[in-house]
Structures are given as structure tokens and as C-alpha cells.
Design an enzyme around this catalytic site. Structure first.
Site, PDB file in Angstrom:
ATOM      1  N   ASP A 122     -25.869-105.159  26.320  1.00 12.66           N
ATOM      2  CA  ASP A 122     -26.477-103.924  26.818  1.00 12.66           C
ATOM      3  C   ASP A 122     -27.081-104.131  28.212  1.00 12.66           C
ATOM      4  O   ASP A 122     -27.725-105.152  28.476  1.00 12.66           O
ATOM      5  CB  ASP A 122     -27.589-103.523  25.831  1.00 12.66           C
ATOM      6  CG  ASP A 122     -28.167-102.151  26.116  1.00 12.66           C
ATOM      7  OD1 ASP A 122     -27.389-101.188  26.153  1.00 12.66           O
ATOM      8  OD2 ASP A 122     -29.399-102.053  26.300  1.00 12.66           O
ATOM      9  N   GLU A 135     -18.812-122.975  22.728  1.00 11.49           N
ATOM     10  CA  GLU A 135     -18.947-124.020  21.702  1.00 11.49           C
ATOM     11  C   GLU A 135     -18.286-123.582  20.396  1.00 11.49           C
ATOM     12  O   GLU A 135     -18.094-124.366  19.492  1.00 11.49           O
ATOM     13  CB  GLU A 135     -20.423-124.303  21.414  1.00 11.49           C
ATOM     14  CG  GLU A 135     -21.155-124.979  22.547  1.00 11.49           C
ATOM     15  CD  GLU A 135     -22.667-124.970  22.297  1.00 11.49           C
ATOM     16  OE1 GLU A 135     -23.099-124.778  21.139  1.00 11.49           O
ATOM     17  OE2 GLU A 135     -23.399-125.129  23.294  1.00 11.49           O
TER      18      GLU A 135
END
Ligand code: NOJ
Length: 559
Positions: free
Chosen positions: A218, A270
Site C-alpha cells: 500500500d 529467501e
């Protein structure tokens, strides 16, 4: 982690997934309050979404983006987050969210969580602590607190305006002011503060560990504010038609945003297959900065939202969007509607110069031509779904839902209504609960009165009505998505075509995804190009003199 989640479900996606699934994905946006109400309290929830997963699978979407589902006072529809690790009890529980993510994965659907990093709710523990702490305290440093101007600090610190209207600063009892670019209840975080940075890294991991496929971020073009809070130059004020241009603006699109994004990207990298998409209302020239290597995977292109129904505008937006994405190895990311804008069936039914922010209040109602809006909406979706890259659909557009523009004033919930001094009704009209059935008190949304009333016209647009009608908007979406998913699209390629029409003819034609897409955006029928029709947004008819014609406001896909 929820021990009830079958681990095979979580593995199922990574097994058959290409690592860049998002490059061509169709992502469906769920405004959770209004999608489906499973517990009968008039508000949508996780139980409701879970019960409708088969519908979403049949529609043919690859992923869902769920608008904020966190604990919140809901003063800005959940974009005022009180606890980033807790699902609001009205929607369900964190365990249920994890279960939902796994159930969606079973159907081959990924789930994106809405991350709200620019501001929290004023009910967030950090803001409560800041208010209880004195000026200059460490607790206040996580937000933007400062003294006001004037002899007694009675004026706001500068001229910044809230996006929703009125000053972007509110004074607290001890005289200091705090910054909120949106509602008063949404204090902006101080992104220079190490604890804020660490906190969001941790929040990312929290949801990634629970199976989220990534994040819609956002207000990705704010976060960092200029030191010393200089006034905003009048000429630099951003509007929908003139999005923010950096990097010198004091609170939009600053260059300091990007190192922060890079730390988030490292976290996502990751994990397998995760992605993040930026909600950044910036100029097309600045957008590529957000999707450079090591930053966001995608940034919404809102240019189709702001484009008028005009061939030159569409051509420019498409060419620019493709070129900008390709320039940095990214993919175009197309949108026609979302929970912040007037639904596109209504946009296209209004004259091109209508003031979309005010028309629902000022009228006149006669400006709206619903049939034309519907025709153009059908044509527009076939344009968007033919484009290279990824697309975002907003719940209900597949039903052709119009804006509920005549909601009673006393029921309006969007802070824009009050903040604009009641000059704009705000965004509730595109957030009305979905009609699943053509009868019943909430048209199948749930067992109670819905939190916003559905217009009478929603009954005939209900899923149950459209499901087996081969001419319905829903059938068009299903057919188009099925074809789209079979068309090769790993490369971002698009060629504009010249079909030899006279100058000024409102015809748009391009090849992409192995299809030829031809659009008649004008008022008069056009001769039908040669070739096999794969799908058409309207009825193809014969003009006895000229042969088969492509009617006004119609798109055809050809092999
Ligand atoms: C953008 C969101 O889409 C909108 O709904 C919200 O009001 C603002 N950001 C503030 O979070």
C-alpha cells in the site's frame, strides 16, 4: 504455524510452479468485507471466501490479493491497521488465514497479503504508547510528531494536505502535531527509525512463513518524508490525472524509498516463488524505478484506469506500459478497476469529461448510459486480457457490477465523505457486497443485512443468474481467461497493427499472446478484418451491403 495445514498443500504450488508465475498471472482482488459473509454478521470474512474458492478456481484466476484483513477499527476499510499479525475477529483468526492459504493452494491459487507500511491505525500499540508519552520521547520517534507554527504552535507544521482532504496534521493535547497523509486515524510511520524497519521485516516473514505468496504494498510511493518537512509546492500537488513525480516532492516518490524496498526484496528472495507488487501512483516515467532488479516484481499500471474511452489514449497507455516494463526486464501489470475507483462499467457509461469524484453526488443521473458502459466494459476486458504481462481483476467486475453511486448519504462509511467536506461520496459505491443469488435479503452474500445495501439492479447480475447464461459477463470472463491461459506469453511482446482504416477512425489493433486483438472504439460499425474469430465481446452482425461488421464498442480476438 497451524498444525492442521496439510503440508502437501503448501508443497503443491512449489512443485508445479515456474518461479516467475506472476509474470503472466491473473490476480483477483478480494475486498474481504464485501466478498462473502460466512458467519452471518453482515460483513464478509474468511469463512465466506473459503466457501467460494471453487467459484474462483472455475473463473480461472492464478492468485488472490486480499485487502487488509488485520485487526482494525475499520476507519479506512482496514487500511488502518492496529495489529499486523492478527486477523480482525470479524474476519476470522490467524489460524484460519493459514488454513485458507493452504486450501487455495490445493486449487492451484496463491494468496497475496496487503502490506500497509506507510501508516498504522491510531489504535496500534506503538501509537497508543506515543500518545501516552511526552514530546521528544523515543516512543514518538516512530511516527512524525513535531511542534506547530505560529506564536503558540497553533498552526500545522506545514501546508501538507491529506489525500482524503484537510490538513495532513492533527494536534494532540500537549500541543504537538502528528502527520497523517490519509485519515486522522492513520498516523504515518517514521521510516528513518530502525525499529520501524525491523518491524516490517518481521511482519513480512510472519506472513511468508504462513504461506503467503507475497504482498500488495500500500502507498508504496510514500514511506519517506523530506527532512525538516518543507512545504509542498502548489504546482507539485498530485492528483489522479497527474500522479506524483519525484524525487523532489516532500512526501511522494522520494529516492530514499528504494533502499528500503531492497531490504524487503532480500527477505522475499529467501523464499521460493514469492512476489510483491507496488501500489505506486507515480508517473509512467518513474514507475520503472520501482521494478528494477532487486526491488518490486511488479508495480500496478493505473493508466487504463485513468484513460478515457479513446483510441489514442489506449494506444499510448499500452505502448508506454509495455515499453517501460521491458526497459527494466519487468512485466506490465494491468488494472481496470479496484476498491478505490469508480467501477469501470459505470466509468465507461459516463461522458468522457464527467467528474468521476463528484458525479455520484452532483449527478445528473441521466449522464449515465448503462448499456454503453456495459458494452465498453466487455470490450475493455478483452483488450486487457490480450495484453502481455499480468492482470489484476477486482471482485464483481466479472459480473459487470456497476458503481452503487446512489447509496444513501447516512450509510456512507468512507472517510473521504467527511474529509472532503461532504463534497465527494467516496469509494463505498465500488465496495458493495457481491450478489451471489438473485433473491434473499443479501442476495446470497450471507444470512444478515449486508454492511452496505445492494442496489436492486444487483439481483439480475447475481452469479446464479449469469452462471449458465453463455452471453453473460461472467461467461465472457471465464471464456477469455481460459483462452488466455492457453496462449503463450512468457515474452513481453506486442505489435501495434495498422489495419488501413482512414485517419481518425477509432480502431485499435495489436498482436500479443499469439492473438490479434481488434477493437472498434468508435460509434459506427467497421468492416470485419479477415481471420478466424476466437472470441468477441459482442454479437457480430451482418450489414447486408458491407458483409460482416465489427459493431461499435466491441473487441474481437482473432487467430
Ligand atoms: C491505498 C488504498 O488502496 C486505499 O484504499 C487506502 O485508503 C489508502 N491507500 C490508505 O491506506
Amino acid at each position: 504455524m497451524n498444525p492442521n495445514v496439510p503440508t502437501e498443500a503448501a508443497e503443491c504450488l512449489s512443485q508445479d510452479a515456474s518461479s516467475d508465475w506472476w509474470r503472466t498471472a491473473c490476480i483477483y482482488q478480494i475486498y474481504i468485507r464485501s466478498f462473502a459473509d460466512g458467519n452471518g454478521d453482515g460483513t464478509g470474512d474468511l469463512a465466506g471466501i473459503r466457501s467460494r474458492l471453487p467459484y474462483l478456481a472455475e473463473l480461472g484466476v492464478d492468485a488472490l490479493w486480499i485487502n487488509p484483513w488485520y485487526q482494525s477499527p475499520l476507519l479506512d476499510g482496514g487500511y488502518d491497521v492496529a495489529d499486523y499479525r492478527r486477523i480482525d475477529p470479524r474476519y476470522g483468526t490467524t489460524d484460519e488465514a493459514e488454513l485458507f492459504i493452504a486450501e487455495a493452494a490445493d486449487l492451484g491459487i496463491r494468496v497475496l497479503v496487503d502490506l500497509v507500511p506507510n501508516h498504522s491505525s491510531w489504535e496500534h500499540a506503538w501509537f497508543v504508547e506515543a500518545l501516552a508519552s511526552p514530546p521528544g520521547s523515543a516512543a514518538r520517534d516512530r511516527y512524525h510528531f513535531c511542534p506547530g507554527q505560529g506564536a503558540n504552535g497553533e498552526q500545522p507544521p506545514n501546508n501538507w494536505q491529506s489525500v482524503f482532504g484537510g490538513p495532513a496534521w492533527t494536534q494532540v493535547d500537549d500541543g504537538e502535531w502528528y502527520l497523517h497523509l490519509f485519515d486522522t486515524s492513520q498516523p504515518d510511520f517514521n521510516w528513518e527509525h530502525p525499529e520501524v524497519k525491523d518491524e516490517f521485516i518481521d511482519i513480512l516473514r510472519f506472513w511468508l512463513d504462513r504461506g503467503a505468496a507475497g504482498f500488495r504494498v500500500d502507498v508504496a510511493h510514500s514511506l519517506v518524508k523530506a527532512p525538516g518537512y518543507p512545504d509542498e509546492a502548489e504546482a507539485a500537488r498530485a492528483t489522479n490525472d497527474h500522479p506524483a513525480v519525484g524525487p523532489d516532492h516532500p512526501f511522494w516518490d522520494r529516492d530514499e524509498i528504494h533502499p528500503i524496498v531492497r531490504t524487503w526484496r532480500q527477505v522475499l528472495d529467501e523464499y521460493d516463488d514469492r512476489m510483491m507488487v507496488a501500489e505506486a501512483w507515480v508517473s509512467p516515467e518513474r514507475r520503472p524505478l520501482y521494478v528494477r532488479e532487486g526491488e518490486y516484481h511488479q508495480a500496478f499500471q493505473f493508466d487504463l484506469v485513468t484513460a478515457r474511452w479513446d483510441v489514442e489514449q489506449f494506444r499510448r497507455v499500452i505502448a508506454q506500459g509495455v515499453e517501460a516494463a521491458v526497459s527494466v526486464g519487468a512485466v506490465p501489470t494491468w488494472v481496470l478497476s479496484n476498491h478505490d475507483v469508480v467501477r469501470h462499467t459505470t466509468r465507461y457509461g459516463l461522458p468522457t469529461d464527467a467528474d468521476l469524484d463528484r458525479w455520484s453526488l452532483t449527478g445528473p443521473a441521466e449522464l449515465l448510459d448503462e448499456a454503453r458502459g456495459n458494452r465498453r466494459a466487455r470490450a475493455a476486458i478483452l483488450i486487457m486480457l490480450a495484453l502481455p504481462g499480468s492482470v489484476y481483476l477486482y471482485q464483481g467486475e466479472e459480473l459487470g457490477l456497476p458503481e452503487a453511486w446512489d447509496l444513501p448519504l447516512e450509510l456512507l462509511d468512507d472517510p473521504i465523505w467527511e474529509k472532503s467536506g461532504r463534497t465527494q461520496k467516496g469509494r463505498d459505491g465500488c465496495r458493495v457486497p457481491i450478489p451471489w443469488e438473485s433473491t434473499g435479503p443479501s442476495l446470497g452474500f450471507g444470512d444478515a443485512e449486508p454492511w452496505l445495501p445492494q442496489p436492486a439492479s444487483f439481483a439480475k447480475l447475481a452469479v446464479s443468474e449469469q452462471d449458465s447464461d453463455s452471453h453473460s459477463m461472467l461467461s465472457l470472463y471465464r471464456a477469455a481467461l481460459a483462452i488466455r491461459s492457453r496462449q503463450p506469453a512468457s515474452e513481453v511482446q506486442l505489435e501495434m497493427l495498422d489495419l488501413g482504416f482512414e485517419a481518425g477512425v477509432q480502431a485499435l489493433a495489436f498482436t500479443s499472446r499469439g492473438l490479434r486483438c481488434v477493437v472498434n472504439m468508435g460509434a459506427d460499425p467497421l468492416p470485419m478484418p479477415e481471420g478466424e474469430v476466437v472470441l468477441c465481446s459482442g454479437e457480430l452482425s451482418d450489414d447486408s451491403a458491407a458483409g460482416r461488421v465489427l459493431p461499435s464498442d466491441t473487441t474481437v480476438w482473432m487467430a
